[in-house]
Design a protein around this motif. Structure first.
Motif, PDB file in Angstrom:
ATOM      1  N   THR A  40     -43.498 -34.713   6.969  1.00 25.90           N
ATOM      2  CA  THR A  40     -44.512 -34.449   7.982  1.00 25.90           C
ATOM      3  C   THR A  40     -45.096 -35.753   8.494  1.00 25.90           C
ATOM      4  OG1 THR A  40     -46.221 -34.243   6.266  1.00 25.90           O
ATOM      5  CG2 THR A  40     -45.119 -32.207   6.984  1.00 25.90           C
ATOM      6  N   MET A  41     -45.683 -35.714   9.678  1.00 24.44           N
ATOM      7  CA  MET A  41     -46.381 -36.858  10.255  1.00 24.44           C
ATOM      8  C   MET A  41     -47.868 -36.581  10.179  1.00 24.44           C
ATOM      9  SD  MET A  41     -43.819 -38.759  11.072  1.00 24.44           S
ATOM     10  CE  MET A  41     -44.487 -39.977  12.178  1.00 24.44           C
ATOM     11  N   GLU A  42     -48.600 -37.498   9.526  1.00 23.67           N
ATOM     12  CA  GLU A  42     -50.019 -37.294   9.296  1.00 23.67           C
ATOM     13  C   GLU A  42     -50.791 -38.585   9.576  1.00 23.67           C
ATOM     14  OE1 GLU A  42     -50.659 -35.735   5.374  1.00 23.67           O
ATOM     15  OE2 GLU A  42     -48.893 -34.430   5.468  1.00 23.67           O
TER      16      GLU A  42
ATOM     17  N   GLN B  76     -48.834 -41.750   9.520  1.00 22.28           N
ATOM     18  CA  GLN B  76     -47.991 -41.905   8.339  1.00 22.28           C
ATOM     19  C   GLN B  76     -46.923 -40.826   8.283  1.00 22.28           C
ATOM     20  OE1 GLN B  76     -50.773 -42.080   4.928  1.00 22.28           O
ATOM     21  NE2 GLN B  76     -50.215 -44.227   4.814  1.00 22.28           N
ATOM     22  N   ARG B  77     -45.807 -41.185   7.704  1.00 22.49           N
ATOM     23  CA  ARG B  77     -44.755 -40.222   7.394  1.00 22.49           C
ATOM     24  C   ARG B  77     -44.893 -39.857   5.924  1.00 22.49           C
ATOM     25  NH1 ARG B  77     -41.051 -42.762   9.337  1.00 22.49           N
ATOM     26  NH2 ARG B  77     -40.530 -41.517  11.191  1.00 22.49           N
TER      27      ARG B  77
ATOM     28  N   CYS C  81     -46.401 -41.180   1.062  1.00 20.21           N
ATOM     29  CA  CYS C  81     -46.721 -41.417   2.467  1.00 20.21           C
ATOM     30  C   CYS C  81     -46.563 -42.909   2.760  1.00 20.21           C
ATOM     31  CB  CYS C  81     -48.144 -40.977   2.791  1.00 20.21           C
ATOM     32  SG  CYS C  81     -48.428 -39.188   2.645  1.00 20.21           S
TER      33      CYS C  81
ATOM     34  N   ALA D 188     -45.501 -44.783   9.520  1.00 19.44           N
ATOM     35  CA  ALA D 188     -44.474 -44.173  10.372  1.00 19.44           C
ATOM     36  C   ALA D 188     -43.977 -45.131  11.444  1.00 19.44           C
ATOM     37  CB  ALA D 188     -45.025 -42.909  11.023  1.00 19.44           C
ATOM     38  N   THR D 189     -44.748 -46.176  11.723  1.00 18.35           N
ATOM     39  CA  THR D 189     -44.342 -47.189  12.702  1.00 18.35           C
ATOM     40  C   THR D 189     -44.508 -48.575  12.080  1.00 18.35           C
ATOM     41  OG1 THR D 189     -46.580 -47.173  13.648  1.00 18.35           O
ATOM     42  CG2 THR D 189     -44.930 -45.743  14.694  1.00 18.35           C
TER      43      THR D 189
END
Length: 264
Positions: free
Chosen positions: A25-27, A30-31, A60, A63-64
């Motif tokens: 999931t993306m939160e 964060q992934r 977690c 994400a980038t």
């Protein structure tokens, strides 16, 4: 920085690679990967009584991710596969001639036991710790053989980890000659210190990374270091430490009936 090319389409998840007990999931930038840590392939055997137990994994990471000016050298867990299994190539064991097993957690010898080549693994280059946590030290062919893309997992700093077989070549090489101290004998890969980084001897950097399709990523390789063991982004705290401040210890079958409670 070296660049590797691929014509394979990259997808986040594939039905063949990820089971129902894994979610990504993306939160908030964060992934997050959660799983029960139970692989969808055969495991073992190891020492009698060593079995895979379900876990409550949640990791977690950025994400980038972005490259930083510093390199983080050691974390508890290097990353996690898209199938929800931790990557933990390092160990906390050192050559110790006073130990019945030939190694212990006393680092004074300076010779760190390498997981692949030094400890007991199953057919997927993995084993469990004293709490039943299954983790890979090397390439699991049961996973890489089922991926529909090169995406294998995510590193502790959030950068992707890809597996491209012999297209990605590590620049870490076995030293020649004999060990001048400690266990003696040839540099055969039993210990981390049997290896040295030889720049441009492969097409990956010291952290097993390179550019792929315009992005910096890490690679899982068939040879040492297998997975990234240093990190060029900001490492998530989810991958650092463990229970308490001590590094975990490998469960490979020591003395007594009870496994150690930690792993490394």
């Amino acid at each position: 920085m070296k660049t590797l090319g691929t014509t394979l389409a990259l997808t986040l998840l594939t039905a063949s690679a990820v089971q129902a007990h894994v979610t990504i999931t993306m939160e908030g930038g964060q992934r997050c990967i959660t799983s029960d840590g139970v692989p969808d392939h055969d495991t073992g055997p190891w020492r009698e009584g060593a079995t895979v137990e379900a876990q409550d994994h949640r990791f977690c990471m950025d994400a980038t991710p972005e490259l930083t000016d510093t390199v983080t050298q050691r974390v508890r867990i290097s990353g996690i596969t898209v199938t929800g299994i931790p990557l933990r190539p390092g160990t906390a064991e050192y050559y110790d001639p006073s130990s019945d097993r030939g190694y212990s957690r006393d680092p004074s010898s300076g010779w760190n036991v390498e997981g692949i080549g030094g400890l007991i693994m199953d057919a997927q280059n993995a084993h469990v710790d004293g709490n039943g946590m299954y983790h890979y030290h090397g390439i699991p062919s049961a996973v890489t053989g089922e991926l529909d893309s090169t995406l294998f997992g995510y590193a502790a700093d959030g950068f992707e980890i890809h597996y491209m077989g012999d297209q990605a070549q590590s620049s870490w090489q076995l030293k020649g000659g004999e060990r001048e101290s400690g266990p003696g004998g040839p540099h055969d890969g039993t210990y981390v210190q049997d290896y040295e980084f030889v720049a441009e001897s492969g097409n990956l950097d010291e952290c097993n990374g390179a550019m792929l399709n315009g992005q910096y990523v890490y690679f899982a390789t068939d040879t040492y270091p297998f997975f990234p063991r240093c990190f060029k982004g900001t490492v998530s705290p989810d991958f650092i430490g463990g229970r308490g401040d001590r590094p975990p210890r490998e469960f490979i079958g020591g003395r007594g009936d009870r496994p150690p409670r930690e792993d490394g």
